[in-house]
Each structure stands twice: as C-alpha cells, then as structure tokens.
Design an enzyme around this catalytic site. Structure first.
Site, short mmCIF file in Angstrom:
data_model
loop_
_atom_site.label_atom_id
_atom_site.label_comp_id
_atom_site.label_asym_id
_atom_site.label_seq_id
_atom_site.Cartn_x
_atom_site.Cartn_y
_atom_site.Cartn_z
N GLY A 14 35.01 -1.15 -12.62
CA GLY A 14 36.12 -0.70 -13.47
C GLY A 14 35.95 -1.25 -14.88
N ARG A 24 28.16 -6.00 -27.57
CA ARG A 24 27.79 -6.31 -28.95
C ARG A 24 27.20 -7.72 -29.05
NH1 ARG A 24 30.81 -9.23 -32.60
NH2 ARG A 24 30.58 -8.79 -34.84
N ARG A 75 30.46 3.18 -10.29
CA ARG A 75 30.25 2.40 -9.07
C ARG A 75 29.18 3.16 -8.31
NH1 ARG A 75 36.19 2.01 -9.52
NH2 ARG A 75 36.67 -0.13 -10.04
N GLY A 105 32.49 -7.05 -12.42
CA GLY A 105 33.18 -7.95 -11.50
C GLY A 105 32.31 -8.33 -10.31
N GLY A 107 31.66 -6.93 -7.44
CA GLY A 107 30.78 -5.87 -6.91
C GLY A 107 29.50 -5.79 -7.74
N ASP A 130 41.37 -7.62 -13.18
CA ASP A 130 41.95 -8.25 -11.98
C ASP A 130 41.88 -9.78 -12.02
OD1 ASP A 130 42.13 -5.63 -11.17
OD2 ASP A 130 40.34 -5.70 -9.91
N ARG A 165 70.10 -0.15 -13.89
CA ARG A 165 69.31 0.30 -12.75
C ARG A 165 68.36 -0.79 -12.27
NH1 ARG A 165 67.79 6.19 -15.20
NH2 ARG A 165 69.37 7.38 -14.08
N MET A 172 48.13 -3.07 -11.30
CA MET A 172 46.82 -3.11 -10.63
C MET A 172 46.47 -4.54 -10.20
SD MET A 172 44.27 -0.51 -12.55
CE MET A 172 44.21 1.21 -12.11
N ARG A 174 43.75 -4.88 -7.63
CA ARG A 174 43.00 -4.70 -6.37
C ARG A 174 43.57 -5.60 -5.28
NH1 ARG A 174 38.19 -1.94 -5.71
NH2 ARG A 174 37.80 -1.90 -7.92
N GLU A 226 49.41 -4.02 -6.59
CA GLU A 226 48.97 -2.89 -5.75
C GLU A 226 48.44 -3.37 -4.40
OE1 GLU A 226 45.70 -0.64 -7.37
OE2 GLU A 226 44.54 -2.43 -7.88
O1 F6P Z 1 38.94 -3.53 -10.54
C1 F6P Z 1 39.66 -2.96 -11.58
C2 F6P Z 1 40.62 -1.91 -11.05
O2 F6P Z 1 41.35 -1.39 -12.14
C3 F6P Z 1 41.58 -2.40 -9.96
O3 F6P Z 1 42.68 -3.11 -10.48
C4 F6P Z 1 41.95 -1.11 -9.29
O4 F6P Z 1 42.31 -1.32 -7.94
C5 F6P Z 1 40.68 -0.32 -9.38
O5 F6P Z 1 39.91 -0.86 -10.44
C6 F6P Z 1 40.90 1.16 -9.64
O6 F6P Z 1 39.67 1.78 -9.60
P1 F6P Z 1 39.40 3.27 -10.08
O7 F6P Z 1 39.22 3.23 -11.57
O8 F6P Z 1 38.16 3.65 -9.37
O9 F6P Z 1 40.60 4.08 -9.71
#
Ligand code: F6P
Length: 332
Positions: A14, A24, A75, A105, A107, A130, A165, A172, A174, A226
């Site tokens: 991501g 740079r 990816r 990251g 991965g 993240d 409300r 986000m 992950r 999330e």
């Molecule tokens: O790892 C970064 C991230 O933005 C996470 O927070 C999120 O779960 C994931 O990537 C979303 O991935 P994609 O861009 O493939 O929807």
C-alpha cells in the site's frame, strides 16, 4: 561487498505519504556517492517484468511534497513463487543492479528476505500508514495518515454536534490499532475499538456512550480500527441497544493520499539516506528503522521476527479522558 556501482529502488504494498520523499533521498544519496540509481516500477512485480526507468537528480525533483509514489506500487503473487523470484534476479543481472532499496511494509520485507537469499542484497525502508512494522517504532506515512483522519473526524464532529448524533468511524490499519488509537486520542473519541484488545461491547461502547450522555454530552464519536470489526455492525449494535441512529463513515483510502507532513518528509529523507549508506559502507541486507529517535539497521531476518505492541497505556489514557462522566454516574 565490493563498491556498489548501481542500485535499484522500488515501492511496494500500500502506498504511504512520504514514499516519494524516500525515493528522492535514495536517488540523491546514491548519486552523491557515485552510485547510479534505477527506478523499478510497480514493486516486486516490476522487478519480475523488467519494468524500470532511469532516475536522475532532476527526475526526482518536485516529488518531496507529493503523496503517492511516482514509481507506482503493487502487491505481487508471482514474487511469492520461486520462479517469479528467479525472474527478478535475472532482471537484476540484466540491469547490473548490485542492490535494491525496497520501500514498503512487512510484506515487502518478506520479499526482500527471499531476494537476498538469492544473492541480491536488499535494504528495506519501512513505509506504511499502519505503523505495524516490528523493527521500527515509526513507519513513513503514519503521521500524515493520522492527521488526515483527524481532519476528517473533526469535520464529522461539527455536524454530529449540531444534530446531536453518534458517529461511528472506521479507520484503516490492517491488523493493527495504532492509527485508530492515536486518532481516537487526538479527536477525544467516546470509545476506540482496536484488534489488540478484546472487546466487551457493553462496557467498551454502550456504557461509555451512556456515561458520556450522563456527563452532559449529546454527541458521541466511536472510532473503529478496521481490524477490530466493521463500523456498520458497530452502528447497528448501538442502535439496537440504545435506540439511537448512529451515522457510519468508513474513511477508507482517503487516509493514504495527500501531501506528506513535516515528520514524514524528514523521516523519509533520513531513512532513504541511511538505506543507501548501508550499501556505501558495504553492508546491505537490513531494514532501516527508528528507535528512540535514532536510525538503526537491523538484519532482515531478525527484523522480520521483531514484534511491536500497541502501547496499552495509550488505551487507558483515552479511557481516562471520560472519567469526569464516570465519577458523576458512580461507575467508578
Ligand atoms: O497497509 C496499508 C493499507 O492501507 C491497510 O491499512 C489496508 O488494510 C490496506 O492497505 C488496503 O489495501 P488496498 O489498497 O489493497 O485496498
């Protein structure tokens, strides 16, 4: 390691604000040390496909302040296979790349380890909103993403306050709750749900809203990581238990865009510099990290085993900000 003459740089996973600043810094530090730098587009998949672009001092001009990544990102499932990685090694041989700086990251770094085992030295630069990379206390992009989320939630608060409300906002992160907790503290959330802590819905959400109401508040802000659940489910459960109709917002990819802030530009520049420095000084095969403010280099294999825990004192601090209400209601 002999003196390196040419390296590649790629961004993978991501995107994160500050990735461009890191590219740079890598290019300019390389050139300052007499090393050529080739941009690999679309991450590890680009290395497999031989998708490259020459990078000069000028070609990385005016990107320091820009979000996203000029090298594109992806990816790659193919890179997870042995044949894919062999193709990547062949690209390195063909282009004469003696090392790769991989910005991304966990991965990305697992890929880096595999490539390094095939004889291509890699240095990793942690960049993800993240903040979930174990070997570093900070990842490029996290601070900007926090600020973006805060800006959005402040806007939500204006309208929630006007209409009295409850707002449920999903951020986000992950499988990690760093973004949710930092943002939750910064917006004065009524409750924050993170994956690192088991959720007791009654105590952690319902009673917190009740206490807040009894303390005089008429609008409520619930932040959901999330990885801890879906905001729509949280909203439904609140409606069922309290008879109010929360408004649900999933911030989504808006958190990943935008110009990197000062912290991300500065950190990315330092990390990019030290990544190339590792090659210049004949090392490589490491991840660059920040620990207690300083830059560290950790061997990739060791770095991948390191775990970083969400600081639970922050959770208690977030909770404590409502104690006034709790005392009034006699819950503590
Ligand atoms: O790892 C970064 C991230 O933005 C996470 O927070 C999120 O779960 C994931 O990537 C979303 O991935 P994609 O861009 O493939 O929807």
């Amino acid at each position: 390691m002999n003196k390196v003459k040419r390296i590649g740089v790629l961004t993978s996973g991501g995107d994160a604000p500050g990735m461009n600043a890191a590219v740079r810094a890598v290019v300019r530090t390389a050139l300052a040390n007499g090393i050529e730098c080739v941009g690999i587009r679309r991450g590890w998949q680009g290395l497999i496909n031989g998708d490259f672009m020459p990078l000069s001092r000028e070609s990385v001009g005016h990107i320091l302040s820009r979000g996203g990544t000029m090298l594109y990102t992806a990816r790659s499932d193919e890179f997870m296979t042995e044949s894919g990685r062999k193709k990547a090694v062949n690209t390195c041989k063909m282009l004469g790349l003696e090392g790769i700086v991989a910005i991304g990251g966990d991965g990305t770094f697992r890929g880096a380890l595999e490539l390094s085992r095939l004889g291509i030295p890699v240095v990793g630069v942690p960049a993800t909103i993240d903040n979930d990379v174990g070997c570093t206390n900070y990842t490029i992009g996290f601070d900007t993403a926090c600020n973006t989320a805060i800006e959005c939630i402040d806007r939500l608060r204006d309208t929630m306050q006007s209409h009295e409300r409850c707002s449920v906002v999903e951020v986000m992160g992950r499988n990690a709750g760093f973004l949710a907790l930092y943002v939750g503290i910064a917006v004065g959330a009524t409750a924050v749900l993170v994956p690192e802590r088991e959720i007791d819905f009654q105590k952690d959400v319902i009673e917190r809203i009740q206490d807040s109401r009894l303390a005089g508040n008429t609008h409520f802000m619930i932040v959901v990581a999330e990885g801890a659940g879906h905001a729509f489910d949280v909203g439904e459960e609140i409606e069922e238990k309290l008879g109010i109709s929360p408004r649900v917002t999933v911030l989504g990819h808006i958190q990943r865009g935008g110009a990197p802030n000062a912290r991300d530009r500065e950190t990315a520049t330092r990390m990019g510099y030290y990544a190339v420095n590792s090659f210049v000084e004949g090392r490589g095969n490491c991840i660059i990290g920040t620990q207690e403010g300083g830059i560290v280099e950790i061997p990739i294999e060791e770095a991948l085993k390191m775990k970083k825990h969400l600081q639970m004192d922050r959770y208690r601090i977030m909770e404590a900000m409502q104690f006034g209400g709790l005392y009034q209601t006699g819950r503590v």
